[in-house]
Design a protein around this motif. Sequence first.
Motif, PDB file in Angstrom:
ATOM      1  N   PRO A  36       3.317   1.159  -6.060  1.00 35.77           N
ATOM      2  CA  PRO A  36       3.064  -0.197  -5.531  1.00 35.77           C
ATOM      3  C   PRO A  36       2.983  -0.244  -4.006  1.00 35.77           C
ATOM      4  O   PRO A  36       2.151  -0.972  -3.451  1.00 35.77           O
ATOM      5  CB  PRO A  36       4.250  -1.009  -6.051  1.00 35.77           C
ATOM      6  CG  PRO A  36       4.667  -0.299  -7.301  1.00 35.77           C
ATOM      7  CD  PRO A  36       4.460   1.148  -7.001  1.00 35.77           C
ATOM      8  N   ILE A  37       3.840   0.526  -3.319  1.00 34.62           N
ATOM      9  CA  ILE A  37       3.806   0.548  -1.852  1.00 34.62           C
ATOM     10  C   ILE A  37       2.526   1.223  -1.363  1.00 34.62           C
ATOM     11  O   ILE A  37       1.838   0.721  -0.460  1.00 34.62           O
ATOM     12  CB  ILE A  37       5.040   1.261  -1.287  1.00 34.62           C
ATOM     13  CG1 ILE A  37       6.311   0.506  -1.671  1.00 34.62           C
ATOM     14  CG2 ILE A  37       4.950   1.395   0.230  1.00 34.62           C
ATOM     15  CD1 ILE A  37       7.598   1.207  -1.274  1.00 34.62           C
ATOM     16  N   LEU A  38       2.180   2.366  -1.963  1.00 32.03           N
ATOM     17  CA  LEU A  38       0.968   3.079  -1.561  1.00 32.03           C
ATOM     18  C   LEU A  38      -0.276   2.237  -1.831  1.00 32.03           C
ATOM     19  O   LEU A  38      -1.224   2.232  -1.029  1.00 32.03           O
ATOM     20  CB  LEU A  38       0.878   4.410  -2.309  1.00 32.03           C
ATOM     21  CG  LEU A  38       1.962   5.445  -1.991  1.00 32.03           C
ATOM     22  CD1 LEU A  38       1.797   6.665  -2.889  1.00 32.03           C
ATOM     23  CD2 LEU A  38       1.926   5.854  -0.528  1.00 32.03           C
ATOM     24  N   GLU A  39      -0.282   1.520  -2.948  1.00 31.00           N
ATOM     25  CA  GLU A  39      -1.436   0.679  -3.286  1.00 31.00           C
ATOM     26  C   GLU A  39      -1.576  -0.477  -2.301  1.00 31.00           C
ATOM     27  O   GLU A  39      -2.691  -0.827  -1.895  1.00 31.00           O
ATOM     28  CB  GLU A  39      -1.287   0.165  -4.717  1.00 31.00           C
ATOM     29  CG  GLU A  39      -1.472   1.256  -5.769  1.00 31.00           C
ATOM     30  CD  GLU A  39      -1.039   0.810  -7.154  1.00 31.00           C
ATOM     31  OE1 GLU A  39      -0.492  -0.320  -7.272  1.00 31.00           O
ATOM     32  OE2 GLU A  39      -1.230   1.580  -8.106  1.00 31.00           O
ATOM     33  N   ASP A  40      -0.451  -1.077  -1.933  1.00 29.60           N
ATOM     34  CA  ASP A  40      -0.492  -2.164  -0.955  1.00 29.60           C
ATOM     35  C   ASP A  40      -1.056  -1.667   0.370  1.00 29.60           C
ATOM     36  O   ASP A  40      -1.937  -2.307   0.974  1.00 29.60           O
ATOM     37  CB  ASP A  40       0.924  -2.731  -0.765  1.00 29.60           C
ATOM     38  CG  ASP A  40       0.944  -3.948   0.161  1.00 29.60           C
ATOM     39  OD1 ASP A  40      -0.121  -4.539   0.416  1.00 29.60           O
ATOM     40  OD2 ASP A  40       2.031  -4.308   0.635  1.00 29.60           O
ATOM     41  N   CYS A  41      -0.576  -0.505   0.833  1.00 33.59           N
ATOM     42  CA  CYS A  41      -1.080   0.057   2.097  1.00 33.59           C
ATOM     43  C   CYS A  41      -2.564   0.400   2.002  1.00 33.59           C
ATOM     44  O   CYS A  41      -3.331   0.149   2.945  1.00 33.59           O
ATOM     45  CB  CYS A  41      -0.264   1.305   2.471  1.00 33.59           C
ATOM     46  SG  CYS A  41       1.455   0.972   2.913  1.00 33.59           S
ATOM     47  N   PRO A 209       6.019  -5.872   4.119  1.00 34.80           N
ATOM     48  CA  PRO A 209       7.345  -6.247   3.620  1.00 34.80           C
ATOM     49  C   PRO A 209       7.784  -5.367   2.455  1.00 34.80           C
ATOM     50  O   PRO A 209       7.094  -5.259   1.441  1.00 34.80           O
ATOM     51  CB  PRO A 209       7.143  -7.703   3.163  1.00 34.80           C
ATOM     52  CG  PRO A 209       5.691  -7.814   2.845  1.00 34.80           C
ATOM     53  CD  PRO A 209       4.984  -6.869   3.770  1.00 34.80           C
ATOM     54  N   ILE A 210       8.901  -4.697   2.613  1.00 34.55           N
ATOM     55  CA  ILE A 210       9.503  -3.926   1.528  1.00 34.55           C
ATOM     56  C   ILE A 210      10.995  -4.235   1.508  1.00 34.55           C
ATOM     57  O   ILE A 210      11.604  -4.476   2.548  1.00 34.55           O
ATOM     58  CB  ILE A 210       9.272  -2.406   1.673  1.00 34.55           C
ATOM     59  CG1 ILE A 210       9.715  -1.915   3.053  1.00 34.55           C
ATOM     60  CG2 ILE A 210       7.817  -2.039   1.412  1.00 34.55           C
ATOM     61  CD1 ILE A 210       9.594  -0.407   3.214  1.00 34.55           C
ATOM     62  N   ALA A 211      11.569  -4.240   0.319  1.00 29.55           N
ATOM     63  CA  ALA A 211      12.991  -4.537   0.179  1.00 29.55           C
ATOM     64  C   ALA A 211      13.550  -3.795  -1.026  1.00 29.55           C
ATOM     65  O   ALA A 211      12.832  -3.539  -2.011  1.00 29.55           O
ATOM     66  CB  ALA A 211      13.214  -6.045   0.028  1.00 29.55           C
ATOM     67  N   SER A 261      11.985  -1.761   6.789  1.00 27.49           N
ATOM     68  CA  SER A 261      10.928  -1.926   7.802  1.00 27.49           C
ATOM     69  C   SER A 261       9.841  -0.861   7.680  1.00 27.49           C
ATOM     70  O   SER A 261      10.108   0.336   7.719  1.00 27.49           O
ATOM     71  CB  SER A 261      11.498  -1.894   9.229  1.00 27.49           C
ATOM     72  OG  SER A 261      10.466  -2.021  10.183  1.00 27.49           O
ATOM     73  N   LEU A 262       8.621  -1.324   7.501  1.00 26.38           N
ATOM     74  CA  LEU A 262       7.445  -0.455   7.535  1.00 26.38           C
ATOM     75  C   LEU A 262       6.436  -1.075   8.485  1.00 26.38           C
ATOM     76  O   LEU A 262       5.820  -2.102   8.179  1.00 26.38           O
ATOM     77  CB  LEU A 262       6.837  -0.284   6.144  1.00 26.38           C
ATOM     78  CG  LEU A 262       5.495   0.469   6.059  1.00 26.38           C
ATOM     79  CD1 LEU A 262       5.573   1.817   6.752  1.00 26.38           C
ATOM     80  CD2 LEU A 262       5.047   0.619   4.610  1.00 26.38           C
TER      81      LEU A 262
END
Length: 306
Positions: A36-41, A209-211, A261-262
């Motif tokens: 999900p993080i890689l896809e968002d980026c 935003p990541i948490a 924080s990213l």
Amino acid sequence: MDKRGPRVSDAMQVFDRRLVRRRRDRAAATIDAVAPILEDCADRLLDRLDDTTRRFTRALDLGGRGVVAPRLAARGIPFVVSADLSPAMAARAAKGGGSLPVAADEEFLPFAPESFDLIVASVSLHWVNDLPGALIQIRRALAPDGLFLASLPGLGTLQPLRDALAEAETSLRGGLSPRVSPFPELRDTAGLLQRAGFALPVADAEDVPIAYRSPLGLFADLRAAGEANAVLARDRRTPPRALLPMAAAALPLGPEGISPSLKLLVLTGWAPHESQQKPARPGSATHRLADALGTVERKAGDRAGG
């Protein structure tokens, strides 16, 4: 002289590239955990393609870890190469996207000049020792009027974790060693693109935003992504058993848990081409700014009348 090109000097050796490759090999089996993080980026980066009418036919996905190649294919690009420092990650990246897998070191790209009209490096260049040299090779691999899109973590990324680890290690050992990768500053990146020969270089930043509900989730995702510490100057000793629990306890908690924080730096550059806009020559203006603004032009030192 190395047959692949000039060697990176010892002074520029910040990361253990063999360790980076081994960790990416292992992460090929666990990368879905952070998809999900890689896809968002990747989506944030590839949205920049909507800003151009240029159509691309030959794309290089550089370190996309399985999320970039399918998105390029979905945009109608018929030929995509997925390259990665890790052979296992390259094969995995190509498996679902129908692209051609290539194991390649970003510091020694094995592609002929003008091989691609689009190169995308989504969150994949932050473990490169010689980033200026890598950018030069990327520019050479682009055909004239080809586009380069890249994103990488910038200064401020994982800063809460960096601070917590430093505080914990200082308390336990009376000193500290690098445990979080150094990241570039935004103000430096556009200059790097220009030095590498890119036209129309642009660099900007986004906060992603990541948490996590707990620090353990963050630690697990870093391992799953192959993003654990690979700094050459790291302490090779086994960390104190209390290091991670103490650092975890020091991380600031918010309503949604911890927010590590990213800071995502986004780079855009074009391979030079005669059709591209160029700045006007000094003194070549044909209209006065005062006329356009509807004001009266005064010489320097003249005082405005009442």
